[in-house]
Scaffold this motif. Structure first.
Motif, mmCIF file in Angstrom:
data_model
loop_
_atom_site.group_PDB
_atom_site.id
_atom_site.type_symbol
_atom_site.label_atom_id
_atom_site.label_comp_id
_atom_site.label_asym_id
_atom_site.label_seq_id
_atom_site.Cartn_x
_atom_site.Cartn_y
_atom_site.Cartn_z
ATOM 1 N N SER A 156 47.685 48.523 23.439
ATOM 2 C CA SER A 156 46.415 48.608 22.734
ATOM 3 C C SER A 156 45.296 48.145 23.668
ATOM 4 O O SER A 156 45.498 47.320 24.549
ATOM 5 C CB SER A 156 46.448 47.725 21.479
ATOM 6 O OG SER A 156 46.655 46.361 21.838
ATOM 7 N N GLY A 157 44.117 48.691 23.459
ATOM 8 C CA GLY A 157 42.998 48.390 24.334
ATOM 9 C C GLY A 157 42.964 49.256 25.581
ATOM 10 O O GLY A 157 42.183 48.993 26.490
ATOM 11 N N THR A 158 43.801 50.293 25.632
ATOM 12 C CA THR A 158 43.820 51.233 26.751
ATOM 13 C C THR A 158 43.825 52.661 26.208
ATOM 14 O O THR A 158 43.983 52.881 25.004
ATOM 15 C CB THR A 158 45.054 51.022 27.643
ATOM 16 O OG1 THR A 158 46.232 51.432 26.926
ATOM 17 C CG2 THR A 158 45.193 49.567 28.049
ATOM 18 N N LEU A 159 43.684 53.611 27.106
ATOM 19 C CA LEU A 159 43.729 55.024 26.730
ATOM 20 C C LEU A 159 45.106 55.639 26.934
ATOM 21 O O LEU A 159 45.292 56.824 26.656
ATOM 22 C CB LEU A 159 42.692 55.816 27.544
ATOM 23 C CG LEU A 159 41.222 55.479 27.258
ATOM 24 C CD1 LEU A 159 40.313 56.235 28.221
ATOM 25 C CD2 LEU A 159 40.846 55.805 25.816
ATOM 26 N N TRP A 160 46.056 54.866 27.424
ATOM 27 C CA TRP A 160 47.388 55.412 27.688
ATOM 28 C C TRP A 160 48.087 55.933 26.441
ATOM 29 O O TRP A 160 48.827 56.930 26.512
ATOM 30 C CB TRP A 160 48.246 54.378 28.403
ATOM 31 C CG TRP A 160 47.792 54.119 29.800
ATOM 32 C CD1 TRP A 160 47.276 52.955 30.297
ATOM 33 C CD2 TRP A 160 47.782 55.051 30.883
ATOM 34 N NE1 TRP A 160 46.947 53.097 31.619
ATOM 35 C CE2 TRP A 160 47.249 54.377 32.012
ATOM 36 C CE3 TRP A 160 48.161 56.385 31.019
ATOM 37 C CZ2 TRP A 160 47.088 55.000 33.246
ATOM 38 C CZ3 TRP A 160 48.001 57.007 32.251
ATOM 39 C CH2 TRP A 160 47.484 56.327 33.339
ATOM 40 N N PRO A 161 47.915 55.323 25.256
ATOM 41 C CA PRO A 161 48.537 55.918 24.055
ATOM 42 C C PRO A 161 48.029 57.318 23.733
ATOM 43 O O PRO A 161 48.681 58.046 22.989
ATOM 44 C CB PRO A 161 48.165 54.919 22.953
ATOM 45 C CG PRO A 161 47.975 53.634 23.653
ATOM 46 C CD PRO A 161 47.347 53.991 24.957
ATOM 47 N N GLU A 239 38.836 47.660 20.891
ATOM 48 C CA GLU A 239 38.780 46.229 21.183
ATOM 49 C C GLU A 239 38.443 45.932 22.642
ATOM 50 O O GLU A 239 38.182 44.781 22.988
ATOM 51 C CB GLU A 239 40.126 45.592 20.845
ATOM 52 C CG GLU A 239 41.283 46.138 21.671
ATOM 53 C CD GLU A 239 42.623 45.686 21.143
ATOM 54 O OE1 GLU A 239 43.345 45.023 21.896
ATOM 55 O OE2 GLU A 239 42.940 45.998 19.974
ATOM 56 N N ASN A 240 38.449 46.948 23.495
ATOM 57 C CA ASN A 240 38.208 46.752 24.921
ATOM 58 C C ASN A 240 37.094 47.689 25.382
ATOM 59 O O ASN A 240 37.338 48.868 25.626
ATOM 60 C CB ASN A 240 39.485 47.019 25.717
ATOM 61 C CG ASN A 240 39.294 46.792 27.206
ATOM 62 O OD1 ASN A 240 38.326 46.158 27.634
ATOM 63 N ND2 ASN A 240 40.206 47.297 28.004
ATOM 64 N N PRO A 241 35.849 47.183 25.544
ATOM 65 C CA PRO A 241 34.746 48.056 25.981
ATOM 66 C C PRO A 241 34.991 48.716 27.332
ATOM 67 O O PRO A 241 34.428 49.781 27.601
ATOM 68 C CB PRO A 241 33.552 47.102 26.034
ATOM 69 C CG PRO A 241 33.908 45.987 25.107
ATOM 70 C CD PRO A 241 35.388 45.825 25.216
ATOM 71 N N ASP A 242 35.814 48.112 28.185
ATOM 72 C CA ASP A 242 36.089 48.707 29.493
ATOM 73 C C ASP A 242 36.955 49.959 29.394
ATOM 74 O O ASP A 242 37.109 50.688 30.379
ATOM 75 C CB ASP A 242 36.785 47.690 30.405
ATOM 76 C CG ASP A 242 35.848 46.561 30.804
ATOM 77 O OD1 ASP A 242 34.621 46.781 30.807
ATOM 78 O OD2 ASP A 242 36.345 45.457 31.100
ATOM 79 N N ALA A 243 37.535 50.232 28.229
ATOM 80 C CA ALA A 243 38.369 51.419 28.032
ATOM 81 C C ALA A 243 37.694 52.454 27.136
ATOM 82 O O ALA A 243 38.311 53.461 26.801
ATOM 83 C CB ALA A 243 39.722 51.027 27.437
ATOM 84 N N TRP A 244 36.443 52.236 26.761
ATOM 85 C CA TRP A 244 35.755 53.185 25.894
ATOM 86 C C TRP A 244 35.501 54.502 26.617
ATOM 87 O O TRP A 244 35.369 54.545 27.844
ATOM 88 C CB TRP A 244 34.424 52.606 25.426
ATOM 89 C CG TRP A 244 34.561 51.513 24.418
ATOM 90 C CD1 TRP A 244 35.704 51.036 23.871
ATOM 91 C CD2 TRP A 244 33.494 50.734 23.858
ATOM 92 N NE1 TRP A 244 35.440 50.017 22.994
ATOM 93 C CE2 TRP A 244 34.093 49.806 22.969
ATOM 94 C CE3 TRP A 244 32.124 50.729 24.004
ATOM 95 C CZ2 TRP A 244 33.343 48.892 22.240
ATOM 96 C CZ3 TRP A 244 31.366 49.820 23.286
ATOM 97 C CH2 TRP A 244 31.973 48.909 22.410
ATOM 98 N N THR A 245 35.426 55.570 25.841
ATOM 99 C CA THR A 245 34.999 56.866 26.351
ATOM 100 C C THR A 245 33.559 57.124 25.914
ATOM 101 O O THR A 245 33.004 56.393 25.090
ATOM 102 C CB THR A 245 35.905 57.985 25.829
ATOM 103 O OG1 THR A 245 35.864 57.997 24.391
ATOM 104 C CG2 THR A 245 37.353 57.790 26.292
#
Length: 297
Positions: A156-161, A239-245
């Motif tokens: 969670s908090g990543t785009l990998w899912p 939950e992670n702004p660094d992973a937003w699109t």
């Protein structure tokens, strides 16, 4: 010379009333069809023009009724790029859309090839399962999928899912590619096998070059879907702004600049521009692939 110039008028004068009526009707139909086309073009184009013009206005003018900028504020786009995190969101969107498109095409093409050209027990059942997956709304499986990726794999908090599942094929892409591959004559594949090509080599050397329009259509569909995806990043990366699109971050940007409509419109233009440019340069292959024109001799 006078006789030549008078000939069209002479032919017109000789036309019967029925012929003149048919010509007048054809002219009216041409005007009506083209008027509807122009109206439809304006209906879809004017909102983009409005957004673009507003993005070049000053803060005060963006809140007015003016439609044309008094001064062309190109610096608005630089202000958007200077927003903390904007370049990171841009990079995340490119990774998600680009990598997801490549994985979708690479994983879906062999499955579509097998469903279109191979004869095996259970082929129709497999095709029905693929079609049934197209009918399944993603909201139905979002909770168990989130628990799997977040609790079991701690992603969670990543785009990998959102990216990893695309390496195992996409139902819509498989179906569209299969429909296109059905239009490729089997004689080409038989000739390749007579020359000693195996199934994999036939796919790479024969089917792949002939299926470029279908592959282009699938790639563009997937790229547009990933670029505009809001639901997926909201579930897994909120939950992670660094992973937003860009599609998800645009909502946060609008909240931070709710009175600066010129900057909000500039950010909107920057989000839409890549999709418009990609479709503009690839529309020929896209239309050809969607219409499933088949092989040209």
């Amino acid at each position: 010379m006078t006789q030549v110039l008078d000939r069209p008028a002479e032919l017109t004068a000789r036309a019967t009333p029925a012929e003149r009526t048919a010509r007048r009707r054809a002219l009216l139909e041409w005007i009506a069809v083209h008027s509807l086309g122009v109206a439809a073009a304006l209906f879809f184009t004017l909102p983009f023009v409005f957004v673009f013009l507003t993005s070049l206005m000053s803060d005060s003018q963006a809140l007015s009724r003016d439609l044309i900028p008094h001064t062309w504020e190109w610096a608005n786009y630089r202000k958007v790029f200077d927003t903390p995190g904007f370049l990171t969101w841009w990079r995340n969107t490119l990774v998600y859309a680009g990598l997801g498109t490549v994985l979708t095409v690479v994983s879906s093409l062999p499955v579509a090839y097998a469903l279109a050209k191979f004869r095996f027990r259970g082929r129709n059942l497999t095709l029905m399962l693929v079609i049934s997956m197209m009918m399944l709304p993603p909201q139905v499986v979002v909770i168990p999928m989130y628990l799997f990726w977040a609790k079991q794999l701690d992603l969670s908090g990543t785009l990998w899912p959102l990216i990893v599942p695309l390496a195992f094929g996409d139902a819509f892409s498989i179906f569209l590619l299969r429909q296109f591959l059905l239009t490729i004559p089997g004689e080409y594949l038989d000739a390749a096998k007579v020359d000693g090509c195996g199934d994999l080599r036939t796919l790479l050397k024969v089917v792949l070059p002939m299926a470029k329009p279908g592959i282009a259509a699938v790639a563009l569909f997937q790229f547009f879907t990933a670029w505009n995806d809001y639901f997926g990043p909201q579930i897994y990366a909120s939950e992670n702004p660094d992973a937003w699109t860009l599609s998800y971050a645009l909502e946060s940007f609008k909240g931070a600049h709710h009175t600066d409509w010129n900057l909000t419109m500039a950010a909107t233009v920057l989000v839409m521009a890549p999709v418009i440019l990609v479709f503009f340069f690839a529309q020929k292959a896209f239309v050809e692939g969607v219409t499933l024109t088949g092989v040209k001799g």
